[in-house]
Motif scaffolding. Structure first.
Motif, PDB file in Angstrom:
ATOM      1  N   ALA A   1       0.802  -1.219   0.000  1.00  0.00           N
ATOM      2  CA  ALA A   1       0.000   0.000   0.000  1.00  0.00           C
ATOM      3  C   ALA A   1       0.837   1.274   0.000  1.00  0.00           C
ATOM      4  N   LEU A   2       2.016   1.233   0.623  1.00  0.00           N
ATOM      5  CA  LEU A   2       2.847   2.419   0.736  1.00  0.00           C
ATOM      6  C   LEU A   2       4.212   2.168   0.109  1.00  0.00           C
ATOM      7  N   PRO A   3       4.825   3.181  -0.499  1.00  0.00           N
ATOM      8  CA  PRO A   3       6.121   2.988  -1.139  1.00  0.00           C
ATOM      9  C   PRO A   3       7.203   2.621  -0.124  1.00  0.00           C
ATOM     10  N   ARG A   4       8.224   1.941  -0.607  1.00  0.00           N
ATOM     11  CA  ARG A   4       9.290   1.444   0.243  1.00  0.00           C
ATOM     12  C   ARG A   4       9.958   2.563   1.042  1.00  0.00           C
ATOM     13  N   GLU A   5      10.089   3.740   0.445  1.00  0.00           N
ATOM     14  CA  GLU A   5      10.794   4.834   1.112  1.00  0.00           C
ATOM     15  C   GLU A   5       9.890   5.672   2.009  1.00  0.00           C
ATOM     16  N   SER A   6       8.642   5.293   2.166  1.00  0.00           N
ATOM     17  CA  SER A   6       7.679   6.102   2.910  1.00  0.00           C
ATOM     18  C   SER A   6       8.063   6.238   4.380  1.00  0.00           C
ATOM     19  N   GLN A   7       8.217   7.470   4.826  1.00  0.00           N
ATOM     20  CA  GLN A   7       8.462   7.737   6.243  1.00  0.00           C
ATOM     21  C   GLN A   7       7.226   7.392   7.066  1.00  0.00           C
ATOM     22  N   ASP A   8       6.051   7.591   6.495  1.00  0.00           N
ATOM     23  CA  ASP A   8       4.814   7.255   7.193  1.00  0.00           C
ATOM     24  C   ASP A   8       4.732   5.764   7.485  1.00  0.00           C
ATOM     25  N   ARG A   9       5.165   4.940   6.524  1.00  0.00           N
ATOM     26  CA  ARG A   9       5.160   3.499   6.760  1.00  0.00           C
ATOM     27  C   ARG A   9       6.073   3.144   7.928  1.00  0.00           C
ATOM     28  N   MET A  10       7.250   3.746   7.966  1.00  0.00           N
ATOM     29  CA  MET A  10       8.169   3.472   9.065  1.00  0.00           C
ATOM     30  C   MET A  10       7.588   3.928  10.398  1.00  0.00           C
ATOM     31  N   ASN A  11       6.895   5.078  10.398  1.00  0.00           N
ATOM     32  CA  ASN A  11       6.258   5.552  11.624  1.00  0.00           C
ATOM     33  C   ASN A  11       5.195   4.573  12.115  1.00  0.00           C
ATOM     34  N   VAL A  12       4.394   4.057  11.189  1.00  0.00           N
ATOM     35  CA  VAL A  12       3.358   3.085  11.547  1.00  0.00           C
ATOM     36  C   VAL A  12       3.984   1.861  12.193  1.00  0.00           C
ATOM     37  N   GLU A  13       5.028   1.340  11.571  1.00  0.00           N
ATOM     38  CA  GLU A  13       5.638   0.108  12.065  1.00  0.00           C
ATOM     39  C   GLU A  13       6.296   0.312  13.424  1.00  0.00           C
ATOM     40  N   ARG A  14       6.930   1.465  13.618  1.00  0.00           N
ATOM     41  CA  ARG A  14       7.571   1.722  14.905  1.00  0.00           C
ATOM     42  C   ARG A  14       6.554   2.067  15.981  1.00  0.00           C
ATOM     43  N   GLN A  15       5.570   2.912  15.641  1.00  0.00           N
ATOM     44  CA  GLN A  15       4.624   3.390  16.650  1.00  0.00           C
ATOM     45  C   GLN A  15       3.567   2.344  17.009  1.00  0.00           C
ATOM     46  N   CYS A  16       3.123   1.569  16.031  1.00  0.00           N
ATOM     47  CA  CYS A  16       1.950   0.715  16.241  1.00  0.00           C
ATOM     48  C   CYS A  16       2.261  -0.781  16.335  1.00  0.00           C
ATOM     49  N   LEU A  17       3.386  -1.235  15.807  1.00  0.00           N
ATOM     50  CA  LEU A  17       3.655  -2.673  15.743  1.00  0.00           C
ATOM     51  C   LEU A  17       4.853  -3.100  16.592  1.00  0.00           C
ATOM     52  N   ALA A  18       5.877  -2.255  16.682  1.00  0.00           N
ATOM     53  CA  ALA A  18       7.119  -2.649  17.346  1.00  0.00           C
ATOM     54  C   ALA A  18       6.898  -3.021  18.809  1.00  0.00           C
ATOM     55  N   ARG A  19       6.057  -2.275  19.516  1.00  0.00           N
ATOM     56  CA  ARG A  19       5.867  -2.519  20.946  1.00  0.00           C
ATOM     57  C   ARG A  19       5.283  -3.906  21.202  1.00  0.00           C
ATOM     58  N   ASP A  20       4.317  -4.317  20.358  1.00  0.00           N
ATOM     59  CA  ASP A  20       3.726  -5.640  20.542  1.00  0.00           C
ATOM     60  C   ASP A  20       4.741  -6.735  20.246  1.00  0.00           C
ATOM     61  N   ILE A  21       5.527  -6.550  19.191  1.00  0.00           N
ATOM     62  CA  ILE A  21       6.542  -7.544  18.836  1.00  0.00           C
ATOM     63  C   ILE A  21       7.535  -7.722  19.969  1.00  0.00           C
ATOM     64  N   VAL A  22       8.013  -6.616  20.533  1.00  0.00           N
ATOM     65  CA  VAL A  22       8.972  -6.692  21.640  1.00  0.00           C
ATOM     66  C   VAL A  22       8.374  -7.448  22.815  1.00  0.00           C
ATOM     67  N   ASN A  23       7.128  -7.154  23.156  1.00  0.00           N
ATOM     68  CA  ASN A  23       6.516  -7.799  24.308  1.00  0.00           C
ATOM     69  C   ASN A  23       6.319  -9.289  24.087  1.00  0.00           C
ATOM     70  N   ILE A  24       5.867  -9.668  22.905  1.00  0.00           N
ATOM     71  CA  ILE A  24       5.632 -11.084  22.606  1.00  0.00           C
ATOM     72  C   ILE A  24       6.931 -11.875  22.628  1.00  0.00           C
ATOM     73  N   VAL A  25       8.003 -11.296  22.099  1.00  0.00           N
ATOM     74  CA  VAL A  25       9.270 -12.009  21.961  1.00  0.00           C
ATOM     75  C   VAL A  25      10.098 -11.961  23.242  1.00  0.00           C
ATOM     76  N   ALA A  26      10.120 -10.824  23.919  1.00  0.00           N
ATOM     77  CA  ALA A  26      11.081 -10.618  25.000  1.00  0.00           C
ATOM     78  C   ALA A  26      10.564 -10.982  26.382  1.00  0.00           C
ATOM     79  N   CYS A  27       9.264 -11.016  26.586  1.00  0.00           N
ATOM     80  CA  CYS A  27       8.727 -11.088  27.943  1.00  0.00           C
ATOM     81  C   CYS A  27       8.058 -12.427  28.247  1.00  0.00           C
TER      82      CYS A  27
END
Length: 537
Positions: free
Chosen positions: A438-464
């Motif tokens: 949906a979003l171009p590879r260089e999209s800053q918005d895509r990176m913001n989505v992944e860091r703001q909305c997805l990274a926290r859940d991934i860290v919790n599932i894997v690390a805790c």
């Protein structure tokens, strides 16, 4: 009626301030399907998530603004966690376990921010936001290796002897080493992975970039602190609102879940004069913008809508707003649309809510909405006090007309670490792949989505583990068993709700799938189920 094409989305989300998402013409707005007086027909209204109605009621009051510019890179700092995380050499021969442990301890201290104000005993979220972002960095190296179709970790190891390992292969080997207690071997692979992955790469590289930081946090036993820093539950600035909204738009399975719940609520209460909805995790109240708009569009006088919003006091005591602000904004919207509305705030942790706090009255059609909430409640695998089932039994005692459940369809609750890691990888790979389409590879918005909305859940599932692991998702069958044991009966979604969402999904992409199974609606990307929505009586 006009809808955004995937090619148009890339130009719609350049600015992280959500108010910039409003298009200058109607052709750039998405439409939401709303049920008219004929329940077998569908009419359309502008989607409040992507047009002026959202900004008007949710972005025009004073809120603390984030200073992150949309197109800026990650700022450097001599004390940022990335320096600690990258301090080891990628060369296995130069591995120094004592040095690594020292640096990881320094990372923990950096995240805890010992110099911050600790009056409330909690981590200062705002002072760490940039440091946390720097954890998920763009590595100096990018890999051009393709993904592997190896069916197991053991076969990955055999392949690695004759060819370079892909990020996926190395991730699975690293997780396998950790599951066997081989910390030194895993740490070496973490260093190697950091040279292969990139948050600006293809979906395989990006998912690996976040999951490797989850593995590093597991080694350092710092997942709890990372999760708290990443999941600051204050009413978000326009920067974070934009990230959440982009996720809803470009990976719409999340929004489909809200739509399914709203559709079930509207149909169940179509003849009621007074409707009382209890939401145990109201978040920013986004779901109810659409619901209020739909009620205002139906023929005849809309029912009196009472909304009880429950939220953790850590949220509502923030100086920038909380439940009070959410209620005021929804009241403003309802008044403009002439929908009788009442908001009841319950500032409490869900685990201690009792029936007397919910303000139920005779003559109301009672609805309880669980949207992405139940998986946060610990169950019998965590404590002798099974909060998850206890909450369901309490809700059943209220005799609601309808209960709606929307959850991510993933098995991360009682699953042991290694299969849980594989499950999370497969799930988030599908999410990242859909974002890439949906979003171009260089999209800053895509990176913001992944860091703001997805990274926290991934860290919790894997690390805790144990009580520190908050993101405890279950698959649809397990939720069905829990609801049945609590005394609920399945209430299948109507054909009009199902057909409406299926039609809208095709307008996003043919790769989004909608299917009905055992009375629940499953929303997925290609063959991977992502969200499941169900209704109960």
């Amino acid at each position: 009626m006009s809808l955004v094409r995937p090619s148009e989305l890339s130009t719609s989300y350049r600015n992280p301030n959500f108010y910039s998402l409003k298009g200058s013409n109607d052709s750039s707005s998405l439409s939401t399907q709303i049920f008219g007086s004929d329940k077998h027909k569908v009419v359309y209204s502008d989607d409040p998530y992507s047009t002026e109605s959202y900004e008007k009621y949710f972005l025009d009051s004073p809120m603390e603004e984030d200073t992150h510019p949309s197109n800026s890179g990650v700022s450097g700092s001599s004390t940022n966690p990335q320096d600690y995380l990258e301090s080891q050499s990628p060369d296995a021969d130069s591995f120094d376990e004592d040095k690594m442990r020292l640096k990881l301890k320094e990372l923990e201290r950096a995240l805890l921010d010992d110099n911050a104000d600790e009056d409330d005993g909690e981590i200062n979220c705002s002072s760490q936001s940039m440091e946390v972002d720097e954890l998920f960095h763009d590595s100096p190296k990018e890999s051009s290796s393709s993904d592997s179709n190896a069916s197991s970790i053991s076969s990955n190891k055999e392949i690695s002897q004759v060819s370079p390992r892909t990020p996926k292969q190395l991730l699975f080997e690293c997780a396998g080493a950790l599951s066997e207690g081989n910390v030194e071997e895993a740490s070496t692979m973490i260093n190697e992975l950091r040279q292969m992955v990139s948050i600006q790469g293809d979906p395989t590289q990006r998912i690996a970039a976040y999951m490797v930081e989850g593995l590093a946090a597991r080694v350092a036993s710092s997942g709890k602190f990372l999760y708290k820093s990443l999941k600051c539950k204050e009413p978000p600035s326009s920067y974070l609102l934009a990230a959440m909204q982009i996720l809803f738009e470009v990976c719409p399975c999340f929004k489909f879940g809200f739509m399914a719940a709203n559709g079930a609520i509207i149909e169940a209460c179509k003849d009621e004069k007074r409707v009382h909805i209890i939401d145990f995790d109201i978040n920013q109240g986004n779901q109810y913008i659409t619901l209020i708009q739909t009620l205002s569009s139906l023929p005849g006088k809309p029912p009196h809508l009472k909304l009880t919003g429950v939220d953790d006091p850590e949220t509502v005591q923030r100086h920038v707003g909380g439940l009070k602000i959410i209620g005021q904004r929804l009241e403003k919207l309802a008044e403009a649309l002439k929908v009788p509305f009442e908001f009841h705030a319950v500032a409490s942790r869900t685990s201690i809510v009792n029936t007397s706090m919910l303000g139920c009255r005779p003559g109301e059609a009672l609805v309880v909405n669980f949207a992405f909430q139940l998986h946060h409640m610990p169950d019998e695998s965590v404590s002798t006090v099974n909060q998850r089932d206890q909450l369901l039994r309490m809700v059943k005692s209220l005799r609601p007309k309808l209960v709606t459940v929307v959850e991510q369809d993933m098995n991360t609750n009682t699953t042991p670490f290694l299969p849980r890691f594989v499950e999370a990888y497969n799930y988030y790979s599908a999410v990242f792949d859909s974002l890439d389409a949906a979003l171009p590879r260089e999209s800053q918005d895509r990176m913001n989505v992944e860091r703001q909305c997805l990274a926290r859940d991934i860290v919790n599932i894997v690390a805790c583990e144990g009580e520190e692991r908050i993101e405890r998702y279950e698959v649809a069958g397990k939720w069905r068993a829990r609801m049945t044991m609590a005394g609920f009966t399945s209430c299948p979604m109507s054909t009009s709700v199902t057909d409406s969402i299926r039609d809208l999904s095709r307008r996003y992409s043919e790769r989004y799938k909608v299917k009905e199974e055992a009375g629940a609606l499953h929303f997925g990307w290609e063959e991977k189920n992502l969200i499941v929505a169900s209704a109960w009586r």
